[in-house]
Design an enzyme around this catalytic site. Structure first.
Site, PDB file in Angstrom:
ATOM      1  CG  ASP A 227     -27.675 -49.508   4.677  1.00 20.62           C
ATOM      2  OD1 ASP A 227     -26.631 -48.958   5.199  1.00 20.62           O
ATOM      3  OD2 ASP A 227     -27.828 -50.778   4.722  1.00 20.62           O
ATOM      4  NE  ARG A 322     -19.349 -47.273   0.107  1.00 22.99           N
ATOM      5  CZ  ARG A 322     -19.188 -48.161   1.024  1.00 22.99           C
ATOM      6  NH1 ARG A 322     -20.631 -48.326   1.494  1.00 22.99           N
ATOM      7  NH2 ARG A 322     -18.054 -48.401   1.582  1.00 22.99           N
TER       8      ARG A 322
END
Length: 446
Positions: A227, A322
């Site tokens: 991430d 998301r």
């Protein structure tokens, strides 16, 4: 305007004040006692009282108490690691780290660039991996295993050690000017407390070693690991005025292998593994697939009762899904801007997952190109949500009713079971295109 965010509304006349910080040279003592004005104010700022979940239970102050020796500037990976107190992320002494220019995490100790081939080990090659796990050879009923999968995992671990930089407790990271950038990797906040990240661009946290999983959906998927900003067991975190982008390496440009996109990016800002009391404000998330995951898994033992997160005054432009997807947590999503123009490149924005308590109120959504209001919500096993006061293309739309009408077999009840109280500013959603278009993202902190 932040990268990827187009003019989104009546922005004429808006004043955009950049962040013009003046900081001491790398490694030099802090001179805040002699400084006045914006530099000291931004670097020493704490999250205001009442500003989202990050302000609860003592609030988020980051490194605001840092002394002279613990306030430094970093413009290389080595300087960043040193300023943070080393690679382990355990030095909890209050510290302020200014980021200047681009820090490319795929560089060695001498600043020389590293390639994917430099991380590969134990005989891993992309061609060998593709040959070994081609569905025509391996099949579609079991995840990859054996020497080449082990080599892939070992290679991925080598890259992770290089490009995932651990941030310790009681830290503030803030970019200098409008061009401070973390490139080629990301920051990992693991089991830490009290961290502030502001005025940074995160670009292209690409995984060199995606894993093929033929059992992920009926057609299989490639999955990546890194991430741009990962919160794992992190508490009291404020992420503010940051820009997240895949930059010049979008997943849309990747090849197809086994008929599926070779996805090299994971999340932009993911909040998992019992993280709690987080505020994300005035950020831009752009041109990305799996943008914000809140919650680790449907069976997590650490997430229940935690994952309290606030998203406000953020922009999602050209993202696929998301924004956020939620499990378990009480997540407040209000006063944000969404732009979706291509139904072929848009799945949903709000994912209502297992035991989630999502509140989505007073947001502005620009849906064009045939994107339907019914697509905004997706049911990932949740049962209820509060969705109220949102505008679609300037008009009030009951997005929960639109979802339920299109999905009668998996309806979501109205009412998340809680009422957000930690909101310092609630704007008329009609004004959000201009307000957020003028002020969100890196380089716009004022």
């Amino acid at each position: 305007m932040p990268s990827g965010l187009r003019a989104v509304g009546p922005v004429l006349g808006c004043a955009v004040l950049g962040l013009a910080l003046t900081a001491a040279p790398a490694g030099a003592a802090d001179r805040h006692s002699q400084q006045t004005g914006q530099s000291s104010r931004i670097a020493r700022a704490a999250l205001p009282a009442g500003d989202g979940w990050g302000s609860a239970d003592g609030g988020t102050t980051g490194g605001s108490a840092a002394d002279a020796a613990r306030t430094q500037v970093a413009s290389t990976r080595a300087q960043l690691v040193a300023a943070l107190g080393g690679t382990q992320g355990t030095d909890s002494t209050p510290k302020i780290v200014y980021i200047r220019g681009t820090i490319d995490l795929n560089t060695d100790a001498d600043g020389q660039p590293l390639s994917c081939a430099d991380y590969a080990t134990d005989g891993y090659t992309p061609a060998g991996y593709l040959a070994a796990y081609d569905p025509g050879v391996w099949g579609r009923t079991a995840e990859p295993s054996g020497p080449l999968e082990d080599a892939r995992a070992a290679s991925a671990a080598r890259q992770a050690e290089q490009v995932q930089i651990r941030v310790p407790s009681n830290t503030t990271l803030v970019g200098i000017g409008g061009d401070a950038r973390i490139l080629g990797g990301g920051l990992l906040l693991k089991n830490v407390d009290n961290v502030i990240v502001r005025n940074l661009t995160f670009e292209d946290a690409a995984d060199c070693f995606p894993q093929w999983d033929p059992t992920d959906t009926s057609v299989g998927n490639w999955n990546s690991a890194y991430d741009s900003l990962s919160l794992s067991g992190a508490t009291h975190v404020w992420v503010d005025h940051a820009t997240f982008t895949d930059g010049r390496n979008p997943d849309s440009a990747q090849p197809l292998y086994f008929g599926r996109p070779y996805q090299v990016h994971d999340g932009q800002l993911d909040i998992t593994n019992g993280s709690d009391e987080v505020t994300a404000s005035w950020n831009v998330f752009t041109q990305h697939d799996k943008t914000n995951l809140v919650g680790s898994s449907n069976t997590s033992k650490t997430d229940p009762g935690k994952l309290r997160v606030t998203f406000h005054h953020n922009a999602w432009e050209g993202t696929i899904q998301r924004a956020p997807r939620v499990r378990f947590g009480q997540v407040d999503v209000y006063n944000n801007y969404y732009a979706a123009d291509d139904p072929a490149a848009y799945d949903y924005s709000w994912g209502v997952g297992v035991n989630s308590q999502l509140v989505a109120e007073k947001n502005y959504l620009r849906l064009s190109g045939g994107v339907s209001p019914a697509q905004v919500i997706y049911n990932w096993g949740g049962t209820a949500a509060t969705v109220d006061g949102n505008l679609v293309n300037g008009r009030p739309v009951d997005l929960l009713a639109a979802f339920n009408a299109a999905n009668p077999a998996t309806p979501i009840a109205s009412g998340a079971g809680w009422t957000p109280a930690l909101r310092t500013r609630v704007d008329n959603p009609a004004a959000l295109p201009g307000i957020i278009g003028c002020n969100a993202g890196a380089g716009r902190l004022h």
